[in-house]
Scaffold this active site. Structure first.
Site, mmCIF file in Angstrom:
data_model
loop_
_atom_site.group_PDB
_atom_site.id
_atom_site.type_symbol
_atom_site.label_atom_id
_atom_site.label_comp_id
_atom_site.label_asym_id
_atom_site.label_seq_id
_atom_site.Cartn_x
_atom_site.Cartn_y
_atom_site.Cartn_z
ATOM 1 N N TYR A 4 0.869 -1.174 0.000
ATOM 2 C CA TYR A 4 0.000 0.000 0.000
ATOM 3 C C TYR A 4 0.906 1.224 0.000
ATOM 4 O O TYR A 4 1.552 1.529 1.015
ATOM 5 C CB TYR A 4 -0.852 -0.064 1.265
ATOM 6 C CG TYR A 4 -1.803 1.071 1.535
ATOM 7 C CD1 TYR A 4 -3.051 1.114 0.946
ATOM 8 C CD2 TYR A 4 -1.465 2.067 2.457
ATOM 9 C CE1 TYR A 4 -3.941 2.133 1.246
ATOM 10 C CE2 TYR A 4 -2.353 3.087 2.758
ATOM 11 C CZ TYR A 4 -3.590 3.111 2.143
ATOM 12 O OH TYR A 4 -4.469 4.115 2.441
ATOM 13 N N GLU A 29 -0.636 3.524 10.165
ATOM 14 C CA GLU A 29 -2.092 3.738 10.015
ATOM 15 C C GLU A 29 -2.573 4.955 10.795
ATOM 16 O O GLU A 29 -3.701 4.970 11.285
ATOM 17 C CB GLU A 29 -2.872 2.487 10.442
ATOM 18 C CG GLU A 29 -3.116 1.491 9.313
ATOM 19 C CD GLU A 29 -3.807 2.123 8.103
ATOM 20 O OE1 GLU A 29 -3.100 2.336 7.099
ATOM 21 O OE2 GLU A 29 -5.001 2.408 8.156
HETATM 22 C C1 LIG Z 1 7.365 0.029 9.775
HETATM 23 C C2 LIG Z 1 6.451 0.959 9.023
HETATM 24 C C3 LIG Z 1 5.563 0.454 8.102
HETATM 25 C C4 LIG Z 1 4.753 1.315 7.367
HETATM 26 N N1 LIG Z 1 3.938 0.809 6.389
HETATM 27 C C5 LIG Z 1 3.319 1.673 5.543
HETATM 28 C C6 LIG Z 1 2.645 1.184 4.386
HETATM 29 O O1 LIG Z 1 2.570 -0.028 4.138
HETATM 30 N N2 LIG Z 1 2.080 2.079 3.537
HETATM 31 C C7 LIG Z 1 2.148 3.429 3.770
HETATM 32 O O2 LIG Z 1 1.628 4.181 2.957
HETATM 33 N N3 LIG Z 1 2.759 3.920 4.878
HETATM 34 C C8 LIG Z 1 3.359 3.078 5.754
HETATM 35 N N4 LIG Z 1 4.020 3.567 6.847
HETATM 36 C C9 LIG Z 1 4.049 5.001 7.078
HETATM 37 C C10 LIG Z 1 3.294 5.455 8.305
HETATM 38 O O3 LIG Z 1 1.918 5.346 8.107
HETATM 39 C C11 LIG Z 1 3.769 6.878 8.618
HETATM 40 O O4 LIG Z 1 5.101 6.778 9.078
HETATM 41 C C12 LIG Z 1 2.919 7.594 9.645
HETATM 42 O O5 LIG Z 1 1.640 7.855 9.138
HETATM 43 C C13 LIG Z 1 3.540 8.904 10.115
HETATM 44 O O6 LIG Z 1 3.956 9.681 9.039
HETATM 45 P P1 LIG Z 1 5.458 10.272 9.040
HETATM 46 O O7 LIG Z 1 6.384 9.139 9.272
HETATM 47 O O8 LIG Z 1 5.628 11.076 7.818
HETATM 48 O O9 LIG Z 1 5.533 11.191 10.313
HETATM 49 P P2 LIG Z 1 5.080 12.723 10.401
HETATM 50 O O10 LIG Z 1 3.764 12.904 9.761
HETATM 51 O O11 LIG Z 1 6.185 13.598 9.956
HETATM 52 O O12 LIG Z 1 4.924 12.861 11.964
HETATM 53 C C14 LIG Z 1 6.031 13.059 12.852
HETATM 54 C C15 LIG Z 1 5.482 13.361 14.254
HETATM 55 O O13 LIG Z 1 4.718 14.562 14.206
HETATM 56 C C16 LIG Z 1 3.397 14.325 14.657
HETATM 57 N N5 LIG Z 1 2.500 15.133 13.853
HETATM 58 C C17 LIG Z 1 2.247 15.019 12.528
HETATM 59 N N6 LIG Z 1 1.372 15.951 12.119
HETATM 60 C C18 LIG Z 1 1.060 16.672 13.198
HETATM 61 C C19 LIG Z 1 0.205 17.785 13.419
HETATM 62 N N7 LIG Z 1 -0.507 18.332 12.445
HETATM 63 N N8 LIG Z 1 0.115 18.263 14.664
HETATM 64 C C20 LIG Z 1 0.815 17.733 15.669
HETATM 65 N N9 LIG Z 1 1.650 16.684 15.530
HETATM 66 C C21 LIG Z 1 1.762 16.156 14.300
HETATM 67 C C22 LIG Z 1 3.175 12.847 14.483
HETATM 68 O O14 LIG Z 1 2.196 12.348 15.359
HETATM 69 C C23 LIG Z 1 4.552 12.300 14.792
HETATM 70 O O15 LIG Z 1 4.716 12.184 16.161
HETATM 71 C C24 LIG Z 1 4.807 2.706 7.619
HETATM 72 C C25 LIG Z 1 5.686 3.206 8.583
HETATM 73 C C26 LIG Z 1 6.515 2.357 9.258
HETATM 74 C C27 LIG Z 1 7.486 2.936 10.253
#
Ligand SMILES: Cc1cc2nc3c(=O)[nH]c(=O)nc-3n(C[C@H](O)[C@H](O)[C@H](O)COP(=O)(O)OP(=O)(O)OC[C@H]3O[C@@H](n4cnc5c(N)ncnc54)[C@H](O)[C@@H]3O)c2cc1C
Length: 566
Positions: free
Chosen positions: A126, A369
């Protein structure tokens, strides 16, 4: 989503999974895959096709699947998480990857791909997240440029980058979210599409038995019939349409992993002798490291089961409810796994003991998620609207309903859950009057209070249903009705205190409150303090149940309780 399995079929699926895990995924094997940072491809393939065929659960009957419903999926996800969250993530990725097709695909697209998932066990990935777009998917930069032929769109050229994609390096088929001139849309790409390449298998903190990789898309050409639904601009809606369901799955992961860790701690504490007796006999051990975690996990389970049943009743997408379930279950699972390390002392800190791996594994559930903070925001924004629309009556009404429930079922924990609701209504009202939700921190903290409050009500209802023998037929029956009632009273007290004390904290912390004593009384803090009476006795009762020290009430299965999964 399918209409749901018959109960005997669900039982068969769960028992086949346990057999498969016993035969192929013993602890030593799992620890090896974890140490080698390796996905057990053959075993995941055997689960998703061959021997086990777990993917059939997610595929509708008309495409050759079993048509499992939300309740089935919750039970199976919990069971998978008890085995290994990395392996479970490999299976989840196929489910997530196929979601856009199942939700938004044309009949032809569904026939084409869903039936191949059912019959061939295709592994999917995904691809939503990007290096610069995770929580904020609207910031996505991958672009699909239409290719025109005779004045019509014949295909698309996709260029961009995806990050942290589960199964990214091993999938047969990819769902990729990309911007089109008409807005974000999903495309289905085969592995081997020229220009599509996967990065290295990431060296992760946990779920090391799952493959996670970045994807690079360089001018990848796809025919127009690979645009899911055939219409541009539907991508985010298609993703949102299943959030209730997919978050429920991750909630079940938190629940399964958390209980697995806790049960290991329970077993360990019966054989570890300190100061002249087993740890299991030490109240300072059980009431800190076991009981409150069990109560939180069961509160999450109560909520998960209510939402699963409502999803199966086609009540809507239930995105906010999915967020509440995910938030509480994954946070509770994470805390429970941490406590399980503590419960094992020095042994728990070594890689030989499964609790150390479970703790690293379960950590992901509060991130993928949708992070816990995004869940808090989703929950708070939605319920804030309910508060405004009802002129403050949303939680007051529910509080009154719980008071009525308490009158008929005085030991169910409904009374203290009712106090939590009344306090929450007051906190929200103060926030409205003083415009405190302009502070993002206050808004997100409300999300936490709301999740605790709603889960307290669910657990009280579940305790009553258990006492009256009318739980959902597919419900987990691991604990007796008495134990559930004790856990409901324990969790309800925690929730009420959290709401009132943290409500005080954030209202006073963000506004100028002259009359703090008045606020304390409006939040019913004295009543909530008084309601803590009996807490330690209830914890004794819950501990006795968890350790099988009770005489089981009539009608409770002999295998119920923490030893159900040896
Ligand atoms: C092992 C693993 C498997 C994954 N598998 C998939 C997959 O199969 N498909 C896929 O599409 N994605 C996948 N992901 C991605 C995952 O869904 C994202 O890492 C997650 O949604 C967070 O996004 P980011 O890493 O960009 O963090 P960011 O969005 O940059 O967030 C960083 C921090 O800031 C906080 N934050 C973000 N926005 C705000 C806001 N507006 N206000 C306050 N705090 C905020 C967050 O809570 C977090 O603590 C996976 C991630 C991992 C680590």
């Amino acid at each position: 989503m399918g209409k749901g399995l018959d109960q005997d079929v669900l039982d068969m699926v769960l028992s086949s999974m346990r057999d498969f895990a016993r035969d192929h995924l013993a602890e030593g094997v799992l620890l090896e895959f974890d140490a080698r940072n390796e996905m057990p491809m053959d075993l995941v393939r055997a689960m998703c096709a061959g021997e086990l065929g777990i993917q059939l659960l997610f595929v509708d009957e008309e495409f050759g699947g079993m048509g499992g419903g939300a309740f089935d999926v919750y039970r199976v996800c919990e069971e998978m998480a008890r085995v290994d969250l990395g392996v479970a993530t490999g299976v989840l990725a196929t489910f997530l990857g196929s979601d856009p097709i199942a939700v938004g695909g044309t009949p032809e697209q569904k026939r084409r791909w869903m039936s191949r998932i059912a019959t061939e066990g295709l592994l999917m990935a995904y691809g939503a997240t990007e290096p610069e777009a995770g929580s904020d998917l609207a910031a996505l930069r991958t672009f699909a440029t239409p290719v025109m032929e005779d004045g019509a769109v014949s295909g698309y050229r996709i260029t961009g980058a995806k990050q942290w994609i589960s199964n990214g390096g091993v999938a047969d088929l990819f769902s990729i979210l990309a911007n089109t001139p008409g807005g974000p849309a999903w495309f289905v790409l085969d592995a081997g599409t020229p220009g599509l390449t996967a990065g290295k298998h990431e060296d992760k903190h946990g779920i090391r038995a799952s493959n996670t990789a970045a994807l690079s898309l360089q001018d990848c050409y796809v025919e127009a019939d690979r645009l899911v639904g055939g219409v541009e601009g539907q991508g985010l809606l298609q993703a949102q349409a299943v959030f209730g369901y997919t978050r429920l799955m991750v909630a079940a992961f938190g629940l399964g992993a958390g209980w697995d860790a806790l049960e290991r701690a329970v077993r360990y504490s019966t054989v570890r002798s300190v100061s002249g007796g087993p740890l299991s006999e030490k109240q300072g051990f059980t009431h800190k490291l076991i009981v409150p975690h069990a109560a939180r996990l069961e509160a999450a389970r109560a909520y998960i089961e209510e939402i699963a049943a409502r999803l199966d009743e086609r009540e809507g997408t239930l995105n906010t409810e999915g967020a509440i379930a995910k938030y509480l279950a994954t946070e509770a699972g994470n805390l429970a796994a941490d406590a399980a390390i503590q419960a094992h002392g020095g042994y728990g800190y070594t890689r030989e003991y499964m609790v150390e791996k479970i703790k690293r594994d379960v950590r992901i559930t509060t991130i993928y998620e949708g992070t816990s903070e995004i869940m808090e925001m989703t929950i708070a924004r939605d319920r804030w609207q309910s508060h405004l629309k009802t002129r403050g009556e949303h939680y007051r009404d529910q509080g009154r309903a719980l008071e009525r429930l308490d009158a008929a079922h005085p030991d169910s924990g409904a009374a203290v859950a009712g106090l939590a609701h009344q306090a929450l209504a007051e906190v929200l009202e103060r926030c409205r009057q003083q415009r405190l939700t302009r502070s993002q921190h206050v808004l997100l903290r409300l999300g936490e209070l709301i999740a605790y409050t709603e889960c307290a009500a669910s657990l009280a209802r579940r305790a009553i249903a258990a006492a009256e023998g009318r739980m959902h037929p597919k419900a987990s029956r691991r604990l007796s009705a008495d134990a559930l009632a004790a856990m409901s009273r324990i969790f309800g007290r925690e929730a009420a205190l959290l709401v009132a004390e943290n409500g005080m904290r954030w209202v006073c912390g963000a506004a100028d409150v002259a009359d703090t004593a008045g606020l304390m009384s409006e939040l019913r803090l004295p009543a909530i303090h008084a309601a803590q009476a009996g807490l330690v006795a209830d914890m004794d009762l819950a501990a006795d149940e968890i350790y099988g020290r009770t005489t089981r009430p009539v009608g409770v299965p002999a295998n119920a309780g923490a030893r159900e999964h040896p």
